[in-house]
Write a protein that holds these residues in place. Structure first.
Motif, PDB file in Angstrom:
ATOM      1  N   LEU A   1      -0.622  23.089 -22.503  1.00 57.67           N
ATOM      2  CA  LEU A   1      -1.565  23.856 -21.691  1.00 57.67           C
ATOM      3  C   LEU A   1      -2.113  23.028 -20.538  1.00 57.67           C
ATOM      4  O   LEU A   1      -2.304  23.535 -19.430  1.00 57.67           O
ATOM      5  N   GLN A   2      -2.369  21.758 -20.804  1.00 63.55           N
ATOM      6  CA  GLN A   2      -2.875  20.887 -19.738  1.00 63.55           C
ATOM      7  C   GLN A   2      -1.867  20.742 -18.602  1.00 63.55           C
ATOM      8  O   GLN A   2      -2.230  20.748 -17.425  1.00 63.55           O
ATOM      9  N   GLU A   3      -0.604  20.617 -18.967  1.00 61.74           N
ATOM     10  CA  GLU A   3       0.429  20.362 -17.968  1.00 61.74           C
ATOM     11  C   GLU A   3       1.040  21.638 -17.400  1.00 61.74           C
ATOM     12  O   GLU A   3       1.506  21.649 -16.262  1.00 61.74           O
ATOM     13  N   GLY A   4       1.033  22.702 -18.196  1.00 62.21           N
ATOM     14  CA  GLY A   4       1.745  23.912 -17.781  1.00 62.21           C
ATOM     15  C   GLY A   4       0.883  25.090 -17.402  1.00 62.21           C
ATOM     16  O   GLY A   4       1.376  26.051 -16.806  1.00 62.21           O
TER      17      GLY A   4
ATOM     18  N   GLY B   1       7.526  27.951 -18.638  1.00 63.74           N
ATOM     19  CA  GLY B   1       8.561  26.995 -18.267  1.00 63.74           C
ATOM     20  C   GLY B   1       8.002  25.605 -18.049  1.00 63.74           C
ATOM     21  O   GLY B   1       8.594  24.599 -18.460  1.00 63.74           O
ATOM     22  N   ALA B   2       6.843  25.520 -17.413  1.00 65.32           N
ATOM     23  CA  ALA B   2       6.196  24.228 -17.189  1.00 65.32           C
ATOM     24  C   ALA B   2       5.700  23.632 -18.499  1.00 65.32           C
ATOM     25  O   ALA B   2       5.714  22.405 -18.690  1.00 65.32           O
ATOM     26  N   MET B   3       5.243  24.479 -19.419  1.00 59.37           N
ATOM     27  CA  MET B   3       4.841  23.997 -20.738  1.00 59.37           C
ATOM     28  C   MET B   3       6.023  23.335 -21.440  1.00 59.37           C
ATOM     29  O   MET B   3       5.915  22.236 -21.997  1.00 59.37           O
ATOM     30  N   VAL B   4       7.158  24.019 -21.410  1.00 64.22           N
ATOM     31  CA  VAL B   4       8.364  23.492 -22.050  1.00 64.22           C
ATOM     32  C   VAL B   4       8.750  22.154 -21.432  1.00 64.22           C
ATOM     33  O   VAL B   4       9.022  21.169 -22.129  1.00 64.22           O
ATOM     34  N   ASP B   5       8.776  22.102 -20.108  1.00 60.55           N
ATOM     35  CA  ASP B   5       9.146  20.868 -19.418  1.00 60.55           C
ATOM     36  C   ASP B   5       8.210  19.719 -19.778  1.00 60.55           C
ATOM     37  O   ASP B   5       8.638  18.567 -19.879  1.00 60.55           O
TER      38      ASP B   5
ATOM     39  N   LEU C   1       6.125  30.062 -25.655  1.00 55.35           N
ATOM     40  CA  LEU C   1       6.285  28.758 -26.292  1.00 55.35           C
ATOM     41  C   LEU C   1       6.060  28.913 -27.793  1.00 55.35           C
ATOM     42  O   LEU C   1       5.072  29.505 -28.224  1.00 55.35           O
ATOM     43  N   PHE C   2       6.970  28.370 -28.594  1.00 54.48           N
ATOM     44  CA  PHE C   2       6.854  28.438 -30.049  1.00 54.48           C
ATOM     45  C   PHE C   2       6.961  27.022 -30.615  1.00 54.48           C
ATOM     46  O   PHE C   2       7.955  26.327 -30.401  1.00 54.48           O
ATOM     47  N   ILE C   3       5.917  26.613 -31.346  1.00 49.49           N
ATOM     48  CA  ILE C   3       5.916  25.308 -32.005  1.00 49.49           C
ATOM     49  C   ILE C   3       5.882  25.544 -33.512  1.00 49.49           C
ATOM     50  O   ILE C   3       4.838  25.875 -34.083  1.00 49.49           O
ATOM     51  N   SER C   4       7.036  25.420 -34.143  1.00 56.55           N
ATOM     52  CA  SER C   4       7.137  25.644 -35.579  1.00 56.55           C
ATOM     53  C   SER C   4       6.378  24.565 -36.326  1.00 56.55           C
ATOM     54  O   SER C   4       6.220  23.438 -35.849  1.00 56.55           O
ATOM     55  N   GLY C   5       5.911  24.893 -37.535  1.00 56.42           N
ATOM     56  CA  GLY C   5       5.063  23.982 -38.281  1.00 56.42           C
ATOM     57  C   GLY C   5       5.768  23.205 -39.370  1.00 56.42           C
ATOM     58  O   GLY C   5       6.626  22.361 -39.106  1.00 56.42           O
TER      59      GLY C   5
END
Length: 402
Positions: free
Chosen positions: A331-334, A339-343, A137-141
C-alpha cells in the motif's frame, strides 16, 4: 502490471506436515473499524478471508492475532498508510474453498483490492485464480501448498511451503543421494499427498522413497511400526493426522523405530505436544517457526503486541504478522494501483519475525529460514529447543517455471 509468468507445479500437494487440531469458534465477519477515518480520506480496505471456524480454526486464530500485531508494527501504531486508515474486513471461509471464493468475490465486488488469509491449501488454490481474474493483490497465509508459488502475478504467500518443509526434513540426513527414505502415513488424501511431496523432493534428489500407508481405520498399529523398523531406512518421515496419533507414536517407540533410525515429523502447535507421548524427546522435528527459535527486534515486537492483547505466540502467528508487513509495504508503494503493489513486493527483502525474508521476483516464493528442533521435558512440560537454523537458500524451492 508485471510480465506474465508461466509456471509448472513442482509440487501440487496441499499437505500440511502438522497434525490436525480441534476447531474453535470465531465470529464470521468483523471489521477493525467502520465509516470515515476522520481525516477526510477514505480508508483502504483489506479483506481477510481465513478459517475463523472449521477444522483449522486454531491456526486461523493464530494468523489473525499475528496480522493484527503486524499491522500495528508496520504502521508504527497508527493503523494508517499515508494518512489513510487500514480497515480490515474479516470473513470466515470455515476451511471450505467454495465459501472462500464466495466471500472473496463479495469483497472484490465491494471494491476491495487486497485480499489476505487462506489457512487451508484447498482454499488458497481456489482464491489465487480469482485474484488474477479480478486484478487484486492476494497474499496467501498459512496454506503450505507449493501450487500457489508462481501461479500468477497477483498471488504471494506469507508462510512457508511444503518444499521447504521437506528440505528441512532432509537436513537431518544430509545429501539425499543414495539414501533410503520411508514415508509412514495414513492411506488417505493427506498421507498420499505427503508421499507425493517427499517423492518429488527427496526422490528428485536421488533418494529411494518408499511409502508405508496405513489404513485409516487401523487401530492396532504395532504391525505397521514393525514394518517401519524392518525397512531399515535412513529416514522415516512421519505424516499423521487425527486421534490415533498417540497410539501410533507409542507403537513406534515400543517397536524400536526411534532407536534404529532417524524419525522426522513436523512440529505442530503447542497444544499438540502431548500427542507424541513418552516418545516426544526421541523424535527429530522440522519446523518453520516456534518462539524459542528466534530472538530479534521483530519477533520481540510481535510477542509484545500479541501478549498485550491476551494472545499467545504459536506456530502460525508469524504468517499473519508477515502478511501485514507485506500488505503495508504494498500500500505504501502502490497506493490504489494493484500493478504497482505487485511490483513493490517482487524481490523485496525485509526483516521479519524469523529473520531476513525475501520475496523471490521470479515466482513469489518466500525465501526464509527454517529450523530443526527437539522437545525437552522441563518441569513436567514439553518445551521446544532449537537444534539448528537453516538459511533461506539451503531450503529454497526451485523456481517455478514452465
Amino acid at each position: 502490471m508485471s510480465r506474465p509468468r508461466p509456471r509448472t507445479a513442482v509440487l501440487a500437494t496441499g499437505a500440511a506436515l502438522a497434525l490436525s487440531v480441534a476447531a474453535c469458534g470465531s465470529p464470521t465477519a468483523t471489521s477493525s473499524g467502520s465509516g470515515d477515518d476522520g481525516g477526510g480520506e477514505s480508508p483502504v480496505q483489506v479483506g481477510l478471508v481465513y478459517s475463523a471456524s472449521g477444522p483449522l480454526a486454531t491456526y486461523g486464530e493464530q494468523y489473525l492475532q499475528g496480522f493484527q500485531a503486524g499491522l500495528d508494527y508496520a504502521t508504527d501504531g497508527t493503523g494508517e498508510v499515508d494518512g489513510r486508515r487500514v480497515e480490515v474486513v474479516e470473513r470466515d471461509d470455515a476451511g471450505d474453498p467454495a465459501k472462500a471464493v464466495a466471500e472473496a468475490t463479495d469483497l472484490i465486488g465491494q471494491g476491495v483490492q487486497v485480499l489476505a488469509g487462506s489457512t487451508a491449501s484447498g482454499v488458497a488454490t481456489q482464491v489465487a485464480p480469482l485474484a488474477e481474474q479480478n486484478d487484486v493483490l492476494f497474499i496467501s497465509g498459512s496454506a503450505a501448498t507449493d501450487a500457489i508459488t508462481g501461479v500468477n502475478d497477483n498471488t504471494f504467500r506469507s508462510g512457508r511451503q511444503t518444499y521447504q518443509d521437506i528440505l528441512t526434513a532432509q537436513s537431518f540426513i544430509g545429501d539425499a543421494q543414495g539414501k533410503d527414505v520411508l514415508v509412514f502415513a495414513q492411506d488417505s488424501a493427506f498421507g498420499q499427498a505427503n508421499v507425493a511431496a517427499v517423492t518429488a523432493v527427496l526422490g528428485g534428489g536421488g533418494a529411494t522413497v518408499t511409502p508405508l500407508l496405513v489404513p485409516a481405520s487401523a487401530t492396532d498399529l504395532t504391525p505397521f511400526a514393525s514394518q517401519a523398523r524392518d525397512a531399515g531406512a535412513d529416514l522415516v518421515f512421519v505424516a499423521w493426522a487425527g486421534e490415533t496419533a498417540p497410539a501410533m507414536w507409542q507403537a513406534m517407540g515400543q517397536q524400536g523405530v526411534l532407536d534404529s533410525t532417524t524419525v522426522v515429523t513436523g512440529l505442530d502447535i503447542r497444544a499438540s505436544y502431548a500427542t507424541y507421548g513418552a516418545q516426544a524427546t526421541q523424535i527429530d522435528y522440522l519446523s518453520h517457526y516456534f518462539p524459542e527459535a528466534v530472538d530479534n527486534e521483530v519477533s520481540q515486537a510481535m510477542t509484545e503486541r500479541v501478549e498485550a492483547d491476551g494472545g499467545q505466540i504459536d506456530l502460525f502467528t508469524p504468517d499473519g504478522f508477515t502478511a501485514a508487513q507485506m500488505v503495508v509495504h504494498a500500500l505504501q508503494e502502490g497506493g490504489d494501483d494493484v500493478g504497482a503493489m505487485v511490483d513493490s513486493l517482487e524481490g523485496w527483502t525485509f526483516d521479519g519475525v524469523k529473520g531476513e525474508l525475501t520475496i523471490r521476483e521470479e515466482d513469489h516464493a518466500l525465501l526464509q529460514p527454517m529450523f530443526q528442533a527437539r522437545l525437552e521435558e522441563r518441569d513436567g512440560e514439553l518445551v521446544p529447543v532449537l537444534v539448528d537454523t537453516l538459511d533461506p537458500e539451503s531450503v529454497a524451492p526451485p523456481v517455478a517455471t514452465s
